[in-house]
Design a protein around this motif. Sequence first.
Motif, PDB file in Angstrom:
ATOM      1  N   UNK A  25       0.842  -1.192   0.000  1.00 54.83           N
ATOM      2  CA  UNK A  25       0.000   0.000   0.000  1.00 54.83           C
ATOM      3  C   UNK A  25       0.882   1.249   0.000  1.00 54.83           C
ATOM      4  N   UNK A  26       1.823   1.316   0.897  1.00 55.59           N
ATOM      5  CA  UNK A  26       2.709   2.489   0.975  1.00 55.59           C
ATOM      6  C   UNK A  26       3.509   2.667  -0.308  1.00 55.59           C
ATOM      7  N   UNK A  27       3.948   1.575  -0.885  1.00 52.62           N
ATOM      8  CA  UNK A  27       4.770   1.616  -2.090  1.00 52.62           C
ATOM      9  C   UNK A  27       3.992   2.160  -3.296  1.00 52.62           C
ATOM     10  N   UNK A  28       2.705   1.854  -3.381  1.00 51.21           N
ATOM     11  CA  UNK A  28       1.932   2.197  -4.578  1.00 51.21           C
ATOM     12  C   UNK A  28       0.854   3.251  -4.352  1.00 51.21           C
ATOM     13  N   UNK A  29       0.696   3.716  -3.139  1.00 47.61           N
ATOM     14  CA  UNK A  29      -0.385   4.644  -2.805  1.00 47.61           C
ATOM     15  C   UNK A  29      -0.332   5.928  -3.626  1.00 47.61           C
ATOM     16  N   UNK A  30       0.820   6.513  -3.763  1.00 44.51           N
ATOM     17  CA  UNK A  30       0.932   7.789  -4.478  1.00 44.51           C
ATOM     18  C   UNK A  30       0.477   7.656  -5.927  1.00 44.51           C
ATOM     19  N   UNK A  31       0.895   6.590  -6.580  1.00 44.02           N
ATOM     20  CA  UNK A  31       0.526   6.374  -7.984  1.00 44.02           C
ATOM     21  C   UNK A  31      -0.975   6.154  -8.127  1.00 44.02           C
ATOM     22  N   UNK A  32      -1.551   5.348  -7.244  1.00 49.29           N
ATOM     23  CA  UNK A  32      -2.990   5.081  -7.279  1.00 49.29           C
ATOM     24  C   UNK A  32      -3.763   6.367  -6.991  1.00 49.29           C
ATOM     25  N   UNK A  36      -6.511   8.421  -9.278  1.00 52.74           N
ATOM     26  CA  UNK A  36      -7.792   8.840  -8.725  1.00 52.74           C
ATOM     27  C   UNK A  36      -8.032  10.328  -8.885  1.00 52.74           C
ATOM     28  N   UNK A  37      -7.018  11.110  -8.635  1.00 55.58           N
ATOM     29  CA  UNK A  37      -7.185  12.554  -8.755  1.00 55.58           C
ATOM     30  C   UNK A  37      -7.409  12.960 -10.210  1.00 55.58           C
ATOM     31  N   UNK A  38      -6.787  12.253 -11.143  1.00 55.25           N
ATOM     32  CA  UNK A  38      -6.982  12.588 -12.560  1.00 55.25           C
ATOM     33  C   UNK A  38      -8.426  12.333 -12.984  1.00 55.25           C
ATOM     34  N   UNK A  39      -9.102  11.397 -12.327  1.00 56.30           N
ATOM     35  CA  UNK A  39     -10.507  11.138 -12.628  1.00 56.30           C
ATOM     36  C   UNK A  39     -11.437  12.050 -11.842  1.00 56.30           C
ATOM     37  N   UNK A  48     -10.745   8.659  -1.213  1.00 54.50           N
ATOM     38  CA  UNK A  48     -11.772   7.629  -1.036  1.00 54.50           C
ATOM     39  C   UNK A  48     -11.604   6.511  -2.056  1.00 54.50           C
ATOM     40  N   UNK A  49     -11.400   6.885  -3.315  1.00 48.81           N
ATOM     41  CA  UNK A  49     -11.240   5.869  -4.356  1.00 48.81           C
ATOM     42  C   UNK A  49      -9.949   5.086  -4.134  1.00 48.81           C
ATOM     43  N   UNK A  50      -8.904   5.756  -3.699  1.00 54.99           N
ATOM     44  CA  UNK A  50      -7.637   5.071  -3.417  1.00 54.99           C
ATOM     45  C   UNK A  50      -7.846   3.997  -2.356  1.00 54.99           C
ATOM     46  N   UNK A  51      -8.568   4.330  -1.318  1.00 56.60           N
ATOM     47  CA  UNK A  51      -8.851   3.355  -0.273  1.00 56.60           C
ATOM     48  C   UNK A  51      -9.655   2.187  -0.844  1.00 56.60           C
ATOM     49  N   UNK A  52     -10.650   2.493  -1.669  1.00 58.63           N
ATOM     50  CA  UNK A  52     -11.455   1.433  -2.285  1.00 58.63           C
ATOM     51  C   UNK A  52     -10.595   0.509  -3.148  1.00 58.63           C
ATOM     52  N   UNK A  53      -9.655   1.092  -3.874  1.00 54.99           N
ATOM     53  CA  UNK A  53      -8.771   0.304  -4.740  1.00 54.99           C
ATOM     54  C   UNK A  53      -7.979  -0.696  -3.903  1.00 54.99           C
ATOM     55  N   UNK A  54      -7.387  -0.237  -2.817  1.00 54.23           N
ATOM     56  CA  UNK A  54      -6.570  -1.137  -2.002  1.00 54.23           C
ATOM     57  C   UNK A  54      -7.403  -2.180  -1.261  1.00 54.23           C
ATOM     58  N   UNK A  75      -2.960  -1.185 -10.916  1.00 57.78           N
ATOM     59  CA  UNK A  75      -3.376   0.001 -11.663  1.00 57.78           C
ATOM     60  C   UNK A  75      -4.598  -0.284 -12.532  1.00 57.78           C
ATOM     61  N   UNK A  76      -4.755  -1.505 -12.991  1.00 57.85           N
ATOM     62  CA  UNK A  76      -5.993  -1.860 -13.712  1.00 57.85           C
ATOM     63  C   UNK A  76      -7.190  -1.765 -12.760  1.00 57.85           C
ATOM     64  N   UNK A  77      -6.999  -2.242 -11.550  1.00 62.30           N
ATOM     65  CA  UNK A  77      -8.063  -2.111 -10.546  1.00 62.30           C
ATOM     66  C   UNK A  77      -8.357  -0.632 -10.316  1.00 62.30           C
ATOM     67  N   UNK A  78      -7.317   0.176 -10.213  1.00 62.90           N
ATOM     68  CA  UNK A  78      -7.493   1.611  -9.977  1.00 62.90           C
ATOM     69  C   UNK A  78      -8.299   2.259 -11.096  1.00 62.90           C
ATOM     70  N   UNK A  79      -7.977   1.959 -12.319  1.00 61.64           N
ATOM     71  CA  UNK A  79      -8.716   2.555 -13.442  1.00 61.64           C
ATOM     72  C   UNK A  79     -10.177   2.110 -13.426  1.00 61.64           C
ATOM     73  N   UNK A  80     -10.418   0.833 -13.174  1.00 64.48           N
ATOM     74  CA  UNK A  80     -11.805   0.340 -13.128  1.00 64.48           C
ATOM     75  C   UNK A  80     -12.591   0.984 -11.989  1.00 64.48           C
ATOM     76  N   UNK A  81     -11.972   1.096 -10.831  1.00 66.45           N
ATOM     77  CA  UNK A  81     -12.661   1.706  -9.694  1.00 66.45           C
ATOM     78  C   UNK A  81     -12.982   3.176  -9.962  1.00 66.45           C
TER      79      UNK A  81
END
Length: 90
Positions: A25-32, A36-39, A48-54, A75-81
């Motif tokens: 989570x810590x390693x990938x949180x910023x990217x996720x 989320x912010x771009x969407x 909120x979406x970042x938390x949902x992704x993880x 990141x595929x999960x992130x885009x779908x969420x």
Amino acid sequence: MEQFTDQDLVAETRAGARVAFDALWRRHERRVYRIGFSYTRRAEDAMDVTQDVFLKAYDRLGTYRGSGTFRSWLLRIAHRENLNWLRARR
């Protein structure tokens, strides 16, 4: 846990080590979050979406086959969420 690869941390998480998933989570949180912010264009919604992704990634870790990188799978999960978030707001 920075010395461990994502694959190592996934294996540890599957074995029951929650601290290993925390490291992922810590390693990938910023990217996720950036995805989320771009969407969402709002920091609170992106968090909120970042938390949902993880949470979804943790629940579905058993479906990760390891043939690709954990990062690309996440990141595929992130885009779908984020797409789901947009659909819910229409």
